[in-house]
Design a protein around this motif. Sequence first.
Motif, PDB file in Angstrom:
ATOM      1  N   ILE A  82     -34.050  96.747  76.067  1.00  0.00           N
ATOM      2  CA  ILE A  82     -33.586  97.284  74.797  1.00  0.00           C
ATOM      3  C   ILE A  82     -34.041  98.732  74.713  1.00  0.00           C
ATOM      4  N   SER A  83     -33.140  99.621  74.302  1.00  0.00           N
ATOM      5  CA  SER A  83     -33.464 101.041  74.305  1.00  0.00           C
ATOM      6  C   SER A  83     -32.652 101.778  73.241  1.00  0.00           C
ATOM      7  N   PRO A  84     -33.296 102.254  72.176  1.00  0.00           N
ATOM      8  CA  PRO A  84     -32.597 103.142  71.245  1.00  0.00           C
ATOM      9  C   PRO A  84     -32.577 104.572  71.800  1.00  0.00           C
ATOM     10  N   VAL A  85     -31.505 105.300  71.522  1.00  0.00           N
ATOM     11  CA  VAL A  85     -31.335 106.665  72.036  1.00  0.00           C
ATOM     12  C   VAL A  85     -30.924 107.585  70.893  1.00  0.00           C
ATOM     13  N   TYR A  86     -31.594 108.735  70.809  1.00  0.00           N
ATOM     14  CA  TYR A  86     -31.214 109.737  69.819  1.00  0.00           C
ATOM     15  C   TYR A  86     -30.960 111.066  70.533  1.00  0.00           C
ATOM     16  N   ASN A  87     -29.792 111.663  70.262  1.00  0.00           N
ATOM     17  CA  ASN A  87     -29.399 112.954  70.824  1.00  0.00           C
ATOM     18  C   ASN A  87     -29.052 113.914  69.696  1.00  0.00           C
ATOM     19  N   ARG A  88     -29.448 115.148  69.857  1.00  0.00           N
ATOM     20  CA  ARG A  88     -29.013 116.184  68.934  1.00  0.00           C
ATOM     21  C   ARG A  88     -28.797 117.470  69.730  1.00  0.00           C
ATOM     22  N   PHE A  89     -27.644 118.121  69.460  1.00  0.00           N
ATOM     23  CA  PHE A  89     -27.275 119.325  70.209  1.00  0.00           C
ATOM     24  C   PHE A  89     -26.635 120.324  69.266  1.00  0.00           C
ATOM     25  N   MET A  90     -26.971 121.596  69.466  1.00  0.00           N
ATOM     26  CA  MET A  90     -26.347 122.665  68.685  1.00  0.00           C
ATOM     27  C   MET A  90     -26.306 123.920  69.553  1.00  0.00           C
ATOM     28  N   GLU A  91     -25.191 124.641  69.480  1.00  0.00           N
ATOM     29  CA  GLU A  91     -25.103 125.900  70.207  1.00  0.00           C
ATOM     30  C   GLU A  91     -24.268 126.901  69.416  1.00  0.00           C
ATOM     31  N   SER A  92     -24.552 128.170  69.669  1.00  0.00           N
ATOM     32  CA  SER A  92     -23.810 129.282  69.084  1.00  0.00           C
ATOM     33  C   SER A  92     -24.107 130.497  69.944  1.00  0.00           C
ATOM     34  N   GLU A  93     -23.591 131.639  69.539  1.00  0.00           N
ATOM     35  CA  GLU A  93     -23.866 132.873  70.273  1.00  0.00           C
ATOM     36  C   GLU A  93     -25.326 133.295  70.159  1.00  0.00           C
ATOM     37  N   ARG A  98     -31.480 121.502  72.233  1.00  0.00           N
ATOM     38  CA  ARG A  98     -31.184 120.120  72.595  1.00  0.00           C
ATOM     39  C   ARG A  98     -32.422 119.274  72.351  1.00  0.00           C
ATOM     40  N   ILE A  99     -32.222 118.109  71.743  1.00  0.00           N
ATOM     41  CA  ILE A  99     -33.299 117.160  71.501  1.00  0.00           C
ATOM     42  C   ILE A  99     -32.854 115.795  72.018  1.00  0.00           C
ATOM     43  N   PHE A 100     -33.734 115.152  72.772  1.00  0.00           N
ATOM     44  CA  PHE A 100     -33.429 113.832  73.323  1.00  0.00           C
ATOM     45  C   PHE A 100     -34.667 112.955  73.208  1.00  0.00           C
ATOM     46  N   ILE A 101     -34.515 111.769  72.607  1.00  0.00           N
ATOM     47  CA  ILE A 101     -35.614 110.819  72.462  1.00  0.00           C
ATOM     48  C   ILE A 101     -35.082 109.434  72.800  1.00  0.00           C
ATOM     49  N   SER A 102     -35.816 108.705  73.643  1.00  0.00           N
ATOM     50  CA  SER A 102     -35.379 107.363  74.017  1.00  0.00           C
ATOM     51  C   SER A 102     -36.573 106.499  74.412  1.00  0.00           C
ATOM     52  N   PRO A 103     -37.033 105.623  73.516  1.00  0.00           N
ATOM     53  CA  PRO A 103     -37.992 104.591  73.923  1.00  0.00           C
ATOM     54  C   PRO A 103     -37.235 103.406  74.509  1.00  0.00           C
ATOM     55  N   GLY A 104     -37.871 102.679  75.400  1.00  0.00           N
ATOM     56  CA  GLY A 104     -37.200 101.537  76.017  1.00  0.00           C
ATOM     57  C   GLY A 104     -38.184 100.451  76.409  1.00  0.00           C
TER      58      GLY A 104
END
Length: 450
Positions: A82-93, A98-104
Amino acid sequence: MTIKRYTVILLLPFFMFQPLLAQESVGHSEPDNIQPLLDYRLPAWGYSNFYWDFSLDGNFFNTTQDDDIEDNSHDHQASGSISPVYNRFMESESRDYRIFISPGLTFNNRDRETLTNTEQSSHNSELNLIGSGNNKFYLDQSDLFLIGSLTGNFTQHRSHTESQTSDNLNLNRSFRTTFSAGVGYGRLRNVNPMLRSLRMNERYQAVNPGQTLSHSDLMMASEQFTKSNGYQQIYDRPQKYFWEDMDNMIDADLSALNPYDLLYVTETTSETIGSRREGWEVRADVGLRFRANYFRNENRVAGSESSDLSSNTFLIPSVSGIWSKNISLNTQFSLSASYQYFREITGDNNLSNHFITTSGSWLYNISDRLFVNSTLTYSRTDTELSENNLFAGSTGLNYFIENRLSLFSDLSYSRSLRNENNEATDAFTTTQQRFIFNAGIRYYMSRGLF
């Protein structure tokens, strides 16, 4: 008739007629005009998602040694994760992060009875926590930028094995984290979205002679193509929502096209164009990596216990640079180089390593279906006891048959020279050469944009 000949005869009609089913495409009408790539600017956009992964597996084995012997072995295994995953991404000029978190959590149970009627059971579990964060932002709308990253990984593995003669419990915990910060100069943009926009315009003109996308439509379409990966991340039917939003953004009325022409225009997303970038950048950063490991063993039959705790810290300065230039809408040249130094500043081994890598590549889109990419690479690794030099070259050719089938071939050559300087033995050199060629058929179950 041999099996090989029979198979070829069966597949021959498929390859003869499959290309005829694909719609005829067009190339770039002005391939030497790269001004749109130079004018392209990243819009401000991002996405986030959170989801759970579950899995459950079972394996059951039964082995009989001989028909005349009653003894047999049984092996039953059950595993799950079992593994929850959280991603967050943002880009501009001006910034991207980038944020990545995943316990398993993974577990495995195994019960086994051998041919000698020895019963054995093992119970294993593993807990993982992985996280990373990367940030890059430009100062005062200039080409000077600051970078920072933080990564961490914690793992705990527990195994318990029991049999009629033994009972052992092992516990291993490891933790590793790396923090780095640095500075850089230059801009290296991903221009795939603008190339997609130009390709869509070529297809749109083919089904609407005399009609073309305006400059504002090209810019809006490229902005939409920039966000394509976000649609892949957050929607179950990404193409549906992607093209609905595209039709609402641009002045050209895509919904007015008949289904055949609309399919032809939307197939822009299936064209293979490679990884296209424009510009250059250099960066330098310094990182600290801390690593700790704990191990414990319990022998419950003998009543003994042992454990060990070790840790070390590394200093990791590095410098890198990359340059990429599209001399036309079909051709790109790229050069890159990097140097990284590992130095153990706390610990018992006092290790130090040097890593140097340089590469050059040439990318050429022969057509929207035929794509070639060639790369030359040199890397060198130096430690206190050895030196390793690697020279490698590769060429890949891909012929894409719309919509899901492609023919591919890859050719690569590498030569490695390793010099050993161990004081306990005489110095010696090991040379290894490798030549690899492969070709085949690739079927895409699903495809996402770069």
